[in-house]
Design an enzyme around this catalytic site. Structure first.
Site, short mmCIF file in Angstrom:
data_model
loop_
_atom_site.label_atom_id
_atom_site.label_comp_id
_atom_site.label_asym_id
_atom_site.label_seq_id
_atom_site.Cartn_x
_atom_site.Cartn_y
_atom_site.Cartn_z
CB SER A 119 -0.85 0.06 1.28
OG SER A 119 -1.79 -0.96 1.31
CG HIS A 140 -1.65 -0.17 -4.28
ND1 HIS A 140 -1.91 1.14 -3.96
CD2 HIS A 140 -2.16 -0.90 -3.25
CE1 HIS A 140 -2.53 1.21 -2.79
NE2 HIS A 140 -2.70 -0.02 -2.35
CD GLU A 152 -1.66 4.19 -6.49
OE1 GLU A 152 -1.38 5.39 -6.51
OE2 GLU A 152 -1.59 3.53 -5.44
CG ASN A 190 -2.98 3.94 0.62
OD1 ASN A 190 -4.17 4.16 0.89
ND2 ASN A 190 -2.54 2.75 0.29
N1 CAA Z 1 -15.77 -8.97 -2.34
C1 CAA Z 1 -16.40 -9.06 -3.52
N2 CAA Z 1 -17.48 -8.32 -3.85
C2 CAA Z 1 -17.93 -7.45 -2.93
C3 CAA Z 1 -17.33 -7.30 -1.67
C4 CAA Z 1 -16.20 -8.11 -1.38
N3 CAA Z 1 -15.54 -8.01 -0.21
N4 CAA Z 1 -18.02 -6.37 -0.97
C5 CAA Z 1 -19.01 -5.94 -1.78
N5 CAA Z 1 -18.96 -6.59 -2.96
C6 CAA Z 1 -19.84 -6.40 -4.10
C7 CAA Z 1 -21.25 -6.89 -3.80
O1 CAA Z 1 -21.38 -8.25 -4.10
C8 CAA Z 1 -22.08 -6.03 -4.73
O2 CAA Z 1 -22.00 -6.56 -6.04
P1 CAA Z 1 -23.21 -6.40 -7.08
O3 CAA Z 1 -23.53 -4.95 -7.16
O4 CAA Z 1 -22.61 -6.96 -8.31
O5 CAA Z 1 -24.32 -7.19 -6.52
C9 CAA Z 1 -21.33 -4.69 -4.78
O6 CAA Z 1 -20.00 -4.98 -4.34
C10 CAA Z 1 -21.95 -3.68 -3.86
O7 CAA Z 1 -22.00 -4.24 -2.55
P2 CAA Z 1 -23.14 -3.98 -1.49
O8 CAA Z 1 -24.42 -3.67 -2.20
O9 CAA Z 1 -23.14 -5.12 -0.52
O10 CAA Z 1 -22.63 -2.77 -0.64
P3 CAA Z 1 -22.24 -1.32 -1.09
O11 CAA Z 1 -23.07 -0.81 -2.21
O12 CAA Z 1 -22.19 -0.58 0.19
O13 CAA Z 1 -20.74 -1.47 -1.66
C11 CAA Z 1 -18.43 -1.38 -1.37
C12 CAA Z 1 -19.73 -2.03 -0.92
C13 CAA Z 1 -18.15 -1.70 -2.85
C14 CAA Z 1 -17.32 -1.95 -0.52
C15 CAA Z 1 -18.57 0.19 -1.21
O14 CAA Z 1 -19.00 0.48 0.11
C16 CAA Z 1 -17.29 0.94 -1.47
O15 CAA Z 1 -16.92 1.19 -2.62
N6 CAA Z 1 -16.60 1.33 -0.39
C17 CAA Z 1 -15.33 2.07 -0.49
C18 CAA Z 1 -14.23 1.11 -0.83
C19 CAA Z 1 -12.91 1.81 -0.97
O16 CAA Z 1 -12.74 3.00 -0.79
N7 CAA Z 1 -11.90 1.01 -1.28
C20 CAA Z 1 -10.53 1.47 -1.33
C21 CAA Z 1 -9.90 1.24 0.00
S1 CAA Z 1 -8.24 1.84 0.04
C22 CAA Z 1 -7.37 0.62 -0.70
O17 CAA Z 1 -7.85 -0.40 -1.08
C23 CAA Z 1 -5.90 0.87 -0.83
C24 CAA Z 1 -5.05 0.56 0.31
O18 CAA Z 1 -3.88 0.30 0.06
C25 CAA Z 1 -5.48 0.61 1.71
P1 NAD Z 2 -4.49 -9.49 5.67
O1 NAD Z 2 -4.06 -9.32 7.08
O2 NAD Z 2 -5.94 -9.67 5.36
O3 NAD Z 2 -3.72 -10.73 5.01
C1 NAD Z 2 -2.33 -10.90 5.06
C2 NAD Z 2 -2.04 -12.39 4.85
O4 NAD Z 2 -0.64 -12.55 4.69
C3 NAD Z 2 -2.46 -13.26 6.05
O5 NAD Z 2 -3.31 -14.31 5.59
C4 NAD Z 2 -1.14 -13.80 6.59
O6 NAD Z 2 -1.22 -15.12 7.10
C5 NAD Z 2 -0.26 -13.77 5.34
N1 NAD Z 2 1.17 -13.70 5.65
C6 NAD Z 2 1.79 -12.94 6.60
N2 NAD Z 2 3.12 -13.15 6.54
C7 NAD Z 2 3.34 -14.06 5.55
C8 NAD Z 2 4.50 -14.66 5.01
N3 NAD Z 2 5.71 -14.39 5.49
N4 NAD Z 2 4.37 -15.54 3.98
C9 NAD Z 2 3.13 -15.83 3.48
N5 NAD Z 2 2.00 -15.29 3.97
C10 NAD Z 2 2.09 -14.40 4.97
O7 NAD Z 2 -3.90 -8.22 4.89
P2 NAD Z 2 -4.45 -7.54 3.55
O8 NAD Z 2 -5.42 -6.48 3.91
O9 NAD Z 2 -4.81 -8.59 2.56
O10 NAD Z 2 -3.13 -6.77 3.08
C11 NAD Z 2 -2.08 -7.45 2.41
C12 NAD Z 2 -1.21 -6.44 1.68
O11 NAD Z 2 -2.02 -5.70 0.74
C13 NAD Z 2 -0.53 -5.40 2.57
O12 NAD Z 2 0.71 -5.06 2.03
C14 NAD Z 2 -1.50 -4.22 2.46
O13 NAD Z 2 -0.89 -2.98 2.74
C15 NAD Z 2 -1.91 -4.32 1.01
N6 NAD Z 2 -3.19 -3.69 0.68
C16 NAD Z 2 -4.22 -3.74 1.56
C17 NAD Z 2 -5.42 -3.13 1.22
C18 NAD Z 2 -6.60 -3.17 2.16
O14 NAD Z 2 -7.56 -2.40 1.98
N7 NAD Z 2 -6.61 -4.02 3.16
C19 NAD Z 2 -5.58 -2.52 -0.03
C20 NAD Z 2 -4.50 -2.52 -0.93
C21 NAD Z 2 -3.30 -3.10 -0.55
#
Ligand code: CAA
Ligand code: NAD
Length: 283
Positions: A119, A140, A152, A190
């Site tokens: 991330s 990403h 990304e 991020n």
């Molecule tokens: N896996 C697969 N499909 C999923 C899912 C999951 N975990 N969660 C929801 N869905 C699907 C549902 O099946 C549904 O599909 P259909 O429309 O085809 O039936 C669709 O997504 C919409 O779901 P819901 O109606 O249950 O719920 P919602 O409308 O509230 O949507 C959401 C859920 C898509 C998660 C929406 O709330 C959303 O877009 N949230 C923001 C997500 C976001 O910002 N993501 C980025 C996070 S940051 C990141 O990822 C980077 C990082 O490094 C941290």
């Molecule tokens: P998670 O905690 O759901 O899963 C991580 C998995 O990695 C676990 O099942 C753990 O057992 C496994 N693991 C840990 N150490 C390991 C090793 N040495 N060898 C093999 N497996 C190992 O975490 P996540 O949310 O899936 O995040 C995973 C990566 O993706 C991180 O780098 C995170 O920053 C990135 N990411 C997360 C998100 C998010 O929204 N959660 C979005 C984009 C990217």
């Protein structure tokens, strides 16, 4: 050489999603996790997601079966020996990632692409754990992987153009939209999203409003699908903290200091949805 077989490392929320979308696009997948329980629940999650697609008549039962047949669970990193690409999605920790990449360097074929779903961590530093930094790249994905369109793609200092092009091709083949960014802490996504989430947690910490009110303001006022506190729980509070620490250290700027309340929750093991409790409770 064309990418046909991919190892996904980590079967958590991201790794399982990545395995699912790649298998659905026809790639042969090896899904490896160090924790057998997590591997099992990752595979179960994929099975459930595909079953939901069948229920919604978006996928035939035959296709569900053939997609699942393309995904082999693996208990050993050694199974990377014959893959064309690795996508690593383990915990957001530089030491863990560097250790995996250095082991992969000894195991995989010369042409194998080594991608990280990190991330925020520098791709150049992960690449330096190998003797083939030109084959290392950031890929990403966003959570939930089957739904979110963006990938990304992050070039490390030494990433070759050929590797970049192949990863871009894979991203397109699985129905995603690749966006190229350079290797700076948090990349683009991020660097912008996580300080907003951190500020929302400060707003809660300072008693400006309840978590529900903060989420409502952002959902209804800015049309975000989730409020920032809810989104932090969805991402995983450990991941949010790791990303803030990377931004803080990487830029040396206190505007990125993680909120003490975020630290406290992570120390308590309240990591969000994945542990059943974060800022909210999940059944
Ligand atoms: N896996 C697969 N499909 C999923 C899912 C999951 N975990 N969660 C929801 N869905 C699907 C549902 O099946 C549904 O599909 P259909 O429309 O085809 O039936 C669709 O997504 C919409 O779901 P819901 O109606 O249950 O719920 P919602 O409308 O509230 O949507 C959401 C859920 C898509 C998660 C929406 O709330 C959303 O877009 N949230 C923001 C997500 C976001 O910002 N993501 C980025 C996070 S940051 C990141 O990822 C980077 C990082 O490094 C941290
Ligand atoms: P998670 O905690 O759901 O899963 C991580 C998995 O990695 C676990 O099942 C753990 O057992 C496994 N693991 C840990 N150490 C390991 C090793 N040495 N060898 C093999 N497996 C190992 O975490 P996540 O949310 O899936 O995040 C995973 C990566 O993706 C991180 O780098 C995170 O920053 C990135 N990411 C997360 C998100 C998010 O929204 N959660 C979005 C984009 C990217």
């Amino acid at each position: 050489m064309k990418v046909r077989k991919i190892m996904v490392i980590g079967a958590g929320q991201m790794g399982a999603g990545i395995a699912q979308v790649c298998a659905r696009a026809g790639y042969e997948i090896v899904l490896y996790d160090i924790n057998p329980d997590n591997l099992k629940s990752g595979l179960n999650g994929i099975e459930k997601n595909l079953a939901r697609q069948v229920e919604k008549k978006r996928l035939s039962t035959e296709d569900r079966v053939s997609i699942m047949a393309k995904i082999k669970g693996s208990p050993a990193l050694h199974d990377a020996a014959d893959v064309d690409m690795v996508i690593e999605a383990v915990v957001e920790n530089m030491n863990v990632k560097r250790d995996i990449f250095s082991q992969l360097d000894e195991l995989v074929q010369d042409h194998t692409i080594l991608a990280s779903n990190t991330s925020s961590l520098p791709i150049t530093e992960i690449a330096a754990a190998t003797d083939r930094p030109e084959n290392v790249i950031g890929m990403h994905f966003m959570n939930p992987v089957p739904v979110m369109k963006l990938v990304e793609i992050i070039r490390g200092l030494a990433t070759s153009d050929e590797v970049y092009k192949k990863v871009e091709e894979v991203a397109k083949a699985i129905g995603k939209v690749p966006v190229e960014v350079n290797d700076f802490p948090g990349f683009v996504s991020n660097r912008i999203l996580m300080p907003m989430i951190n500020e929302a947690i400060y707003t809660l910490y300072e008693g400006v409003a309840t978590k529900e009110a903060i989420d409502e303001v952002i959902k209804l006022g800015m049309n975000h699908p989730m409020g920032p506190i809810e989104l932090a729980d969805f991402i995983g509070l450990d991941t949010c903290l790791f990303v803030m620490e990377t931004l803080h250290e990487g830029f040396g700027d206190d505007k990125y200091r993680p909120c003490p309340l975020l630290r406290k929750y992570v120390k308590a093991g309240w990591l969000g949805r994945k542990t059943g409790r974060g800022f909210y409770l999940y059944s």
